[in-house]
Enzyme design. Structure first.
Site, mmCIF file in Angstrom:
data_model
loop_
_atom_site.group_PDB
_atom_site.id
_atom_site.type_symbol
_atom_site.label_atom_id
_atom_site.label_comp_id
_atom_site.label_asym_id
_atom_site.label_seq_id
_atom_site.Cartn_x
_atom_site.Cartn_y
_atom_site.Cartn_z
ATOM 1 N N HIS A 100 0.885 -1.177 0.000
ATOM 2 C CA HIS A 100 0.000 0.000 0.000
ATOM 3 C C HIS A 100 0.917 1.219 0.000
ATOM 4 O O HIS A 100 1.987 1.187 0.611
ATOM 5 C CB HIS A 100 -0.824 0.115 1.278
ATOM 6 C CG HIS A 100 -1.734 -1.026 1.602
ATOM 7 N ND1 HIS A 100 -1.311 -2.137 2.262
ATOM 8 C CD2 HIS A 100 -3.064 -1.184 1.397
ATOM 9 C CE1 HIS A 100 -2.335 -2.960 2.440
ATOM 10 N NE2 HIS A 100 -3.414 -2.408 1.933
ATOM 11 N N ASP A 103 2.327 1.960 3.337
ATOM 12 C CA ASP A 103 3.283 1.025 3.948
ATOM 13 C C ASP A 103 4.704 1.480 3.682
ATOM 14 O O ASP A 103 5.591 1.292 4.516
ATOM 15 C CB ASP A 103 3.204 -0.385 3.328
ATOM 16 C CG ASP A 103 1.825 -0.988 3.362
ATOM 17 O OD1 ASP A 103 1.059 -0.661 4.277
ATOM 18 O OD2 ASP A 103 1.527 -1.802 2.459
HETATM 19 C C1 XLS Z 1 -7.445 -6.679 4.423
HETATM 20 C C2 XLS Z 1 -6.969 -6.927 3.071
HETATM 21 C C3 XLS Z 1 -5.833 -6.022 2.632
HETATM 22 C C4 XLS Z 1 -5.700 -6.046 1.147
HETATM 23 C C5 XLS Z 1 -4.915 -4.889 0.595
HETATM 24 O O1 XLS Z 1 -8.177 -7.459 5.009
HETATM 25 O O2 XLS Z 1 -6.627 -8.265 2.937
HETATM 26 O O3 XLS Z 1 -4.656 -6.373 3.268
HETATM 27 O O4 XLS Z 1 -5.133 -7.229 0.694
HETATM 28 O O5 XLS Z 1 -5.503 -3.692 0.893
#
Ligand code: XLS
Ligand code: NI
Ligand code: NI
Length: 437
Positions: A100, A103
């Site tokens: 993201h 991140d």
């Molecule tokens: C959350 C999601 C997230 C997505 C990316 O539950 O799995 O991590 O994979 O935003």
């Protein structure tokens, strides 16, 4: 400078190896059905859990030991983390990673500053990718952590928040393109609602549809070649997430005329939270040509939330790989470990054990799935089971030649349907078990 001085590159040592820091099944160049394991599995490490996870839970703070962290969310720390991440991924031997926007870099005082910081880190990521050959499977935008997204992003009651989210996704798409990302993911975050007492459901759904259309328009404008993926999840953080499951997402996309622009990124723990099996979700999406990528993890049968554990169950991985092989692979997608080590696995070495286990479980699942396909016993069983559709009245129905009147005439003459045959579930489960030795 090394951040994992005690670990060298993880190697394949074969099924008899007792070395915990070696692969027993994942042998990247080994060929399965004419393609290397590496190309079948397309593993990715996720930045958020693996490099930003602290082990915190609702009952206590993080306790993960990460000696390289200085306790700040500074730009310097973000740049240093790139080195940590790439050393880890190189030693593990994964071809891909995912992130993201939030991140990889901290936010600044305003959107302009935030984007400038992001660019700095992206430049470093680009260098690291070039140096190591590790590629970006997908990028995405975090539209849920910052308090501005308290009511959602594109489905917020606050139109300014929609605008902010649009600006953020625009930028996230640009950096994904800059880094050669092969997909771009939309997970709903806080797109959903807690109570109808304060929610205009239809308006929010329309706004979500509009948002995705604007993203598609911009994708075309900048010529981003990657695949757009929606990641369904039924609950958490909201009670009613709008992208509930594969069936719901496909219906939503069709309603807004977007079904040709998206595929789905399916996560195991989200499937089970929706009271489906992962295999069901994959098979459903695949049947409609919508299976794009996989967030590989698992839940805990006894806990009702998204525990995001590493997948180690061979039944699960072989079922997944069977569906993936049956549809001829994941295309631009891959297997992203959207998974985190348990809070009490707090040492850096646990990150290696976790990924090695997940990769080996999928490599073994791949081999099992290939063996199942080679024998073709299930295909043959299913083919026979539906054979009444290959002739006579069945083929008339399928080809559109029959109507209610002709069907009534047929059955009045015949008197009753042919006898049914057992579904043989237990027998088939026993056959499936033969492949696990
Ligand atoms: C959350 C999601 C997230 C997505 C990316 O539950 O799995 O991590 O994979 O935003
Ligand atoms: Ni996910
Ligand atoms: Ni999840």
């Amino acid at each position: 400078m090394s951040f994992f001085p005690d670990v060298s590159a993880i190697k394949y040592e074969g099924p008899d190896s007792k070395n915990p820091l070696a692969f027993r099944h994942y042998n990247p160049e080994e060929m399965v059905e004419g393609k290397s394991m590496k190309d079948h599995l397309r593993f990715a490490v996720c930045y958020w859990h693996t490099f930003r996870g602290t082990g915190s839970d609702p009952f206590g703070p993080g306790c993960a030991l990460r000696p390289w962290e200085d306790g700040t969310d500074s730009v310097e720390m973000a740049l240093k983390r790139v080195d940590v991440a790439f050393e880890f991924m190189e030693k593990l031997g994964v071809p891909y990673y995912c992130f993201h926007d939030r991140d990889i870099a901290p936010e600044g005082a305003n959107l302009r500053e935030t984007n400038q910081i992001l660019d700095k880190v992206v430049a470093k990521l680009k260098e690291a990718q070039k140096r190591t050959g590790i590629k970006l499977l997908w990028g995405t935008a975090n539209l849920f952590s910052n308090p501005r997204f308290v009511h959602g992003a594109s489905t917020s009651c606050n139109a300014d928040v929609f605008a902010y989210a649009a600006a953020q996704v625009k930028k996230a798409l640009e950096i994904t393109q800059e880094l050669g990302g092969e997909n771009y993911v939309f997970w709903g975050g806080r797109e959903g609602y807690m109570t109808l007492l304060n929610t205009h459901l239809k308006r929010e759904l329309d706004h979500l549809g509009r948002f995705l259309q604007l993203a598609v328009d911009y994708k075309k404008k900048i010529g981003f070649k990657g695949t757009f993926l929606i990641e369904p999840k039924p609950h958490e953080p909201t009670s009613h997430q709008y992208d509930f499951d594969c069936g719901n997402c496909i219906a939503f996309l069709r309603t807004y005329g977007l079904e040709k622009e998206f595929k789905l990124n399916i996560e195991t723990n989200h499937a089970t939270l929706a009271k489906h099996t992962m295999a069901h979700e994959l098979a459903y999406a695949s049947a409609y040509g919508m299976l794009g990528s996989i967030d590989a993890n698992r839940g805990d049968l006894l806990l009702g939330w998204d525990t995001d554990q590493f997948p180690t169950d061979l039944y699960l991985t072989s079922q997944i790989m069977l569906i993936v092989l049956n549809q001829g692979g994941l295309g631009t997608g891959g297997l992203n470990f959207d998974a985190k080590v348990r809070r009490d696995s707090f040492e850096p070495i646990d990150l290696f054990h976790a990924h090695i286990g997940g990769m080996d479980a999928f490599a073994q699942g791949l081999k099992i799935a290939a063996a199942i396909r080679k024998d073709g016993l299930f295909d043959e069983f299913i083919k026979n089971r539906y054979s009444s559709w290959d002739r006579g009245i069945g083929s008339e129905i399928e080809s559109g030649k029959a109507d209610f009147e002709s069907l009534e005439k047929y059955m009045l003459e015949k008197g009753d349907a042919e006898k049914n045959v057992s579904g043989r579930q237990e027998y088939l489960e026993n056959v499936f078990n033969r492949y696990f030795r």
